[in-house]
Design an enzyme around this catalytic site. Structure first.
Site, PDB file in Angstrom:
ATOM      1  CB  CYS A 125      -0.915   0.015   1.211  1.00  0.00           C
ATOM      2  SG  CYS A 125      -1.956  -1.439   1.312  1.00  0.00           S
ATOM      3  CG  HIS A 265      -3.131   3.252   3.181  1.00  0.00           C
ATOM      4  ND1 HIS A 265      -3.538   2.999   1.889  1.00  0.00           N
ATOM      5  CD2 HIS A 265      -3.208   2.065   3.840  1.00  0.00           C
ATOM      6  CE1 HIS A 265      -3.836   1.718   1.770  1.00  0.00           C
ATOM      7  NE2 HIS A 265      -3.653   1.137   2.934  1.00  0.00           N
ATOM      8  CG  ASN A 295      -6.594  -0.889   1.977  1.00  0.00           C
ATOM      9  OD1 ASN A 295      -5.962  -0.440   1.023  1.00  0.00           O
ATOM     10  ND2 ASN A 295      -6.013  -1.395   3.045  1.00  0.00           N
TER      11      ASN A 295
HETATM   12  O1  UT7 Z   1      -3.506  -1.553   3.806  1.00  0.00           O
HETATM   13  C1  UT7 Z   1      -2.872  -2.324   4.756  1.00  0.00           C
HETATM   14  C2  UT7 Z   1      -3.223  -1.907   6.066  1.00  0.00           C
HETATM   15  N1  UT7 Z   1      -4.360  -2.629   6.593  1.00  0.00           N
HETATM   16  C3  UT7 Z   1      -4.858  -2.174   7.690  1.00  0.00           C
HETATM   17  O2  UT7 Z   1      -4.402  -1.157   8.159  1.00  0.00           O
HETATM   18  C4  UT7 Z   1      -5.941  -2.941   8.392  1.00  0.00           C
HETATM   19  C5  UT7 Z   1      -5.746  -2.780   9.869  1.00  0.00           C
HETATM   20  N2  UT7 Z   1      -6.696  -3.488  10.683  1.00  0.00           N
HETATM   21  C6  UT7 Z   1      -7.999  -3.142  10.767  1.00  0.00           C
HETATM   22  O3  UT7 Z   1      -8.457  -2.264  10.071  1.00  0.00           O
HETATM   23  C7  UT7 Z   1      -8.841  -3.824  11.808  1.00  0.00           C
HETATM   24  O4  UT7 Z   1      -8.034  -4.568  12.661  1.00  0.00           O
HETATM   25  C8  UT7 Z   1      -9.938  -4.753  11.203  1.00  0.00           C
HETATM   26  C9  UT7 Z   1     -10.998  -3.914  10.533  1.00  0.00           C
HETATM   27  C10 UT7 Z   1      -9.316  -5.712  10.217  1.00  0.00           C
HETATM   28  C11 UT7 Z   1     -10.617  -5.552  12.308  1.00  0.00           C
HETATM   29  O5  UT7 Z   1     -11.147  -4.686  13.283  1.00  0.00           O
HETATM   30  P1  UT7 Z   1     -10.863  -4.949  14.832  1.00  0.00           P
HETATM   31  O6  UT7 Z   1     -11.636  -3.965  15.591  1.00  0.00           O
HETATM   32  O7  UT7 Z   1      -9.380  -4.959  15.013  1.00  0.00           O
HETATM   33  O8  UT7 Z   1     -11.516  -6.353  15.019  1.00  0.00           O
HETATM   34  P2  UT7 Z   1     -10.824  -7.680  15.548  1.00  0.00           P
HETATM   35  O9  UT7 Z   1      -9.943  -8.267  14.502  1.00  0.00           O
HETATM   36  O10 UT7 Z   1     -10.246  -7.423  16.902  1.00  0.00           O
HETATM   37  O11 UT7 Z   1     -12.102  -8.591  15.711  1.00  0.00           O
HETATM   38  C12 UT7 Z   1     -13.169  -8.239  16.609  1.00  0.00           C
HETATM   39  C13 UT7 Z   1     -14.298  -9.230  16.393  1.00  0.00           C
HETATM   40  C14 UT7 Z   1     -13.812 -10.660  16.326  1.00  0.00           C
HETATM   41  O12 UT7 Z   1     -14.775 -11.482  16.955  1.00  0.00           O
HETATM   42  P3  UT7 Z   1     -14.498 -12.050  18.448  1.00  0.00           P
HETATM   43  O13 UT7 Z   1     -13.225 -12.793  18.348  1.00  0.00           O
HETATM   44  O14 UT7 Z   1     -14.382 -10.808  19.312  1.00  0.00           O
HETATM   45  O15 UT7 Z   1     -15.690 -12.873  18.698  1.00  0.00           O
HETATM   46  C15 UT7 Z   1     -13.823 -10.958  14.850  1.00  0.00           C
HETATM   47  O16 UT7 Z   1     -14.011 -12.324  14.568  1.00  0.00           O
HETATM   48  O17 UT7 Z   1     -14.937  -8.959  15.143  1.00  0.00           O
HETATM   49  C16 UT7 Z   1     -15.020 -10.165  14.397  1.00  0.00           C
HETATM   50  N3  UT7 Z   1     -14.968  -9.841  12.975  1.00  0.00           N
HETATM   51  C17 UT7 Z   1     -16.071  -9.570  12.250  1.00  0.00           C
HETATM   52  N4  UT7 Z   1     -17.370  -9.510  12.574  1.00  0.00           N
HETATM   53  C18 UT7 Z   1     -18.227  -9.186  11.592  1.00  0.00           C
HETATM   54  C19 UT7 Z   1     -13.887  -9.750  12.192  1.00  0.00           C
HETATM   55  N5  UT7 Z   1     -14.248  -9.427  10.937  1.00  0.00           N
HETATM   56  C20 UT7 Z   1     -15.601  -9.311  10.957  1.00  0.00           C
HETATM   57  C21 UT7 Z   1     -16.551  -8.995   9.972  1.00  0.00           C
HETATM   58  N6  UT7 Z   1     -17.844  -8.932  10.332  1.00  0.00           N
HETATM   59  N7  UT7 Z   1     -16.221  -8.724   8.711  1.00  0.00           N
END
Ligand code: UT7
Length: 338
Positions: A125, A265, A295
């Site tokens: 990215c 970004h 993204n």
């Molecule tokens: O371009 C490269 C750079 N990329 C980035 O910068 C991405 C950086 N990361 C992020 O943007 C975030 O970490 C995410 C959007 C990917 C995830 O958000 P988060 O608040 O960090 O969520 P998490 O991974 O801590 O997951 C929280 C919960 C989990 O469930 P449990 O374990 O708490 O039961 C996930 O399984 O949300 C769940 N989850 C979802 N739920 C509904 C993860 N993806 C989804 C989804 N829909 N799509």
């Protein structure tokens, strides 16, 4: 007797400016509602956790180079530059049409830039800003007059559409810029580029290279798709982008308050909010379009730059901060006098 410096004076370095921009996204819109029928997710979660409402998905046969060429045509038109004037084409991508030749060579063929040297840069990215800095160096050192820089990715081609952790985040698109020396502008005032290969595994595509070649077993195990540790990537994104932003601010002697517009970004609205808070400036200073495109990897900052420029948001002479982060890890920042 002539002194050494008068016998063979080194030409002074020249500044490089962005003299035109362009962008292109595919027609097909993929909404959060549609994703609800593909994986266990919902519109509210996606909007609250990322800010993304919809993204664009390229058609079968619509390759990275086709989107890149369309963005390039717009940038050339905007800059008043003909294809034959381009000396160098740099394409930032992690989804090349072919492993080789480079996507830049495919773009050259599409747009008829017969006098250009062509190559791709893989910095995920962060690639567009890496290419802008390479272009600046070529122009500064008089190795090139006119450089076409493109950030383009078709991430839909490497997303695992069964993985809700990633498939809701990404989209396809391309953004382009033409760089040249402009005696009336300081152009790109400062750039910082950094990488940290120790974190290579938190955001990567393990298969498809020589380490894990394309075999039926590896493809069935989804190793040819993007994999990400979201939480760790989020943390690293905020830390690295802040570091990159602070370094160029320090190098230029500017404070966040002096920055007219920040073009970050476009990965997650919460990353941008964290940056705004740490920089002590309002969100209104940031150009954000991730709700429309998600993204788009190397294209994201390039599309946002083009949108900001076309909307009249960037004023001549005002400092603009671009700041990016991506797999590698890679990160970069530039301050440009627009
Ligand atoms: O371009 C490269 C750079 N990329 C980035 O910068 C991405 C950086 N990361 C992020 O943007 C975030 O970490 C995410 C959007 C990917 C995830 O958000 P988060 O608040 O960090 O969520 P998490 O991974 O801590 O997951 C929280 C919960 C989990 O469930 P449990 O374990 O708490 O039961 C996930 O399984 O949300 C769940 N989850 C979802 N739920 C509904 C993860 N993806 C989804 C989804 N829909 N799509």
């Amino acid at each position: 007797m002539k002194t050494h410096s008068t016998v063979n004076p080194l030409p002074p370095n020249r500044s490089a400016s962005i003299i035109g921009t362009g962008s292109h996204v595919p027609e097909r819109v993929l909404t959060n509602a549609e994703l609800e029928s593909m994986v266990e997710t919902n519109h509210q979660w996606i909007v609250e956790r990322t800010g993304i409402v919809e993204r664009r998905i390229a058609a079968d046969g619509e390759c990275t180079s086709h989107m890149a060429a369309e963005a390039a045509r717009q940038a050339m038109k905007n800059a008043g530059v003909a294809p034959a004037e381009i000396d160098l084409i740099l394409v930032a991508t992690i989804t090349p049409d072919t492993v080789f030749p480079s996507t830049a060579c495919h773009v050259q063929r599409h747009i008829g830039a017969v006098n250009a040297a062509c190559m791709d840069v893989n910095a995920a990215c962060s690639g567009f800003l890496y290419c802008v800095e390479i272009a600046r160096q070529f122009i500064a050192n008089r190795a090139a007059e006119t450089v076409l820089v493109i950030g383009a990715d078709k991430l839909s081609s490497i997303v695992n559409w069964q993985d809700r952790n990633t498939c809701v985040l990404f989209g396809d698109g391309a953004g382009a810029a033409i760089l040249r020396h402009n005696p009336e502008s300081r152009g790109i005032i400062a750039t910082y580029m950094g990488s940290d290969g120790n974190h290579a595994d938190i955001l990567h595509m393990p298969g498809g290279g020589c380490a894990i070649p394309i075999t039926r077993e590896n493809v069935d195990a989804k190793l040819n798709t993007l994999q990400m540790n979201g939480r760790e990537t989020f943390k690293q994104a905020v830390t690295s982008m802040m570091r990159a932003a602070n370094i160029v601010l320090e190098r230029t002697g500017l404070s966040p308050d002096d920055i007219h517009c920040v073009i970050p970004h476009q990965a997650n609205i919460r990353i941008i909010e964290a940056m705004a808070e740490r920089m002590g400036i309002g969100m209104d200073r940031f150009h954000i379009n991730l709700e429309k495109y998600g993204n788009t990897s190397a294209a994201a900052v390039a599309i946002a730059l083009d949108e900001a420029a076309r909307s009249g948001r960037l004023h001549r002479g005002a400092p603009v901060l671009l700041v990016v982060f991506g797999g590698g890890l890679t990160y970069a920042s530039s301050i440009i006098e627009w």
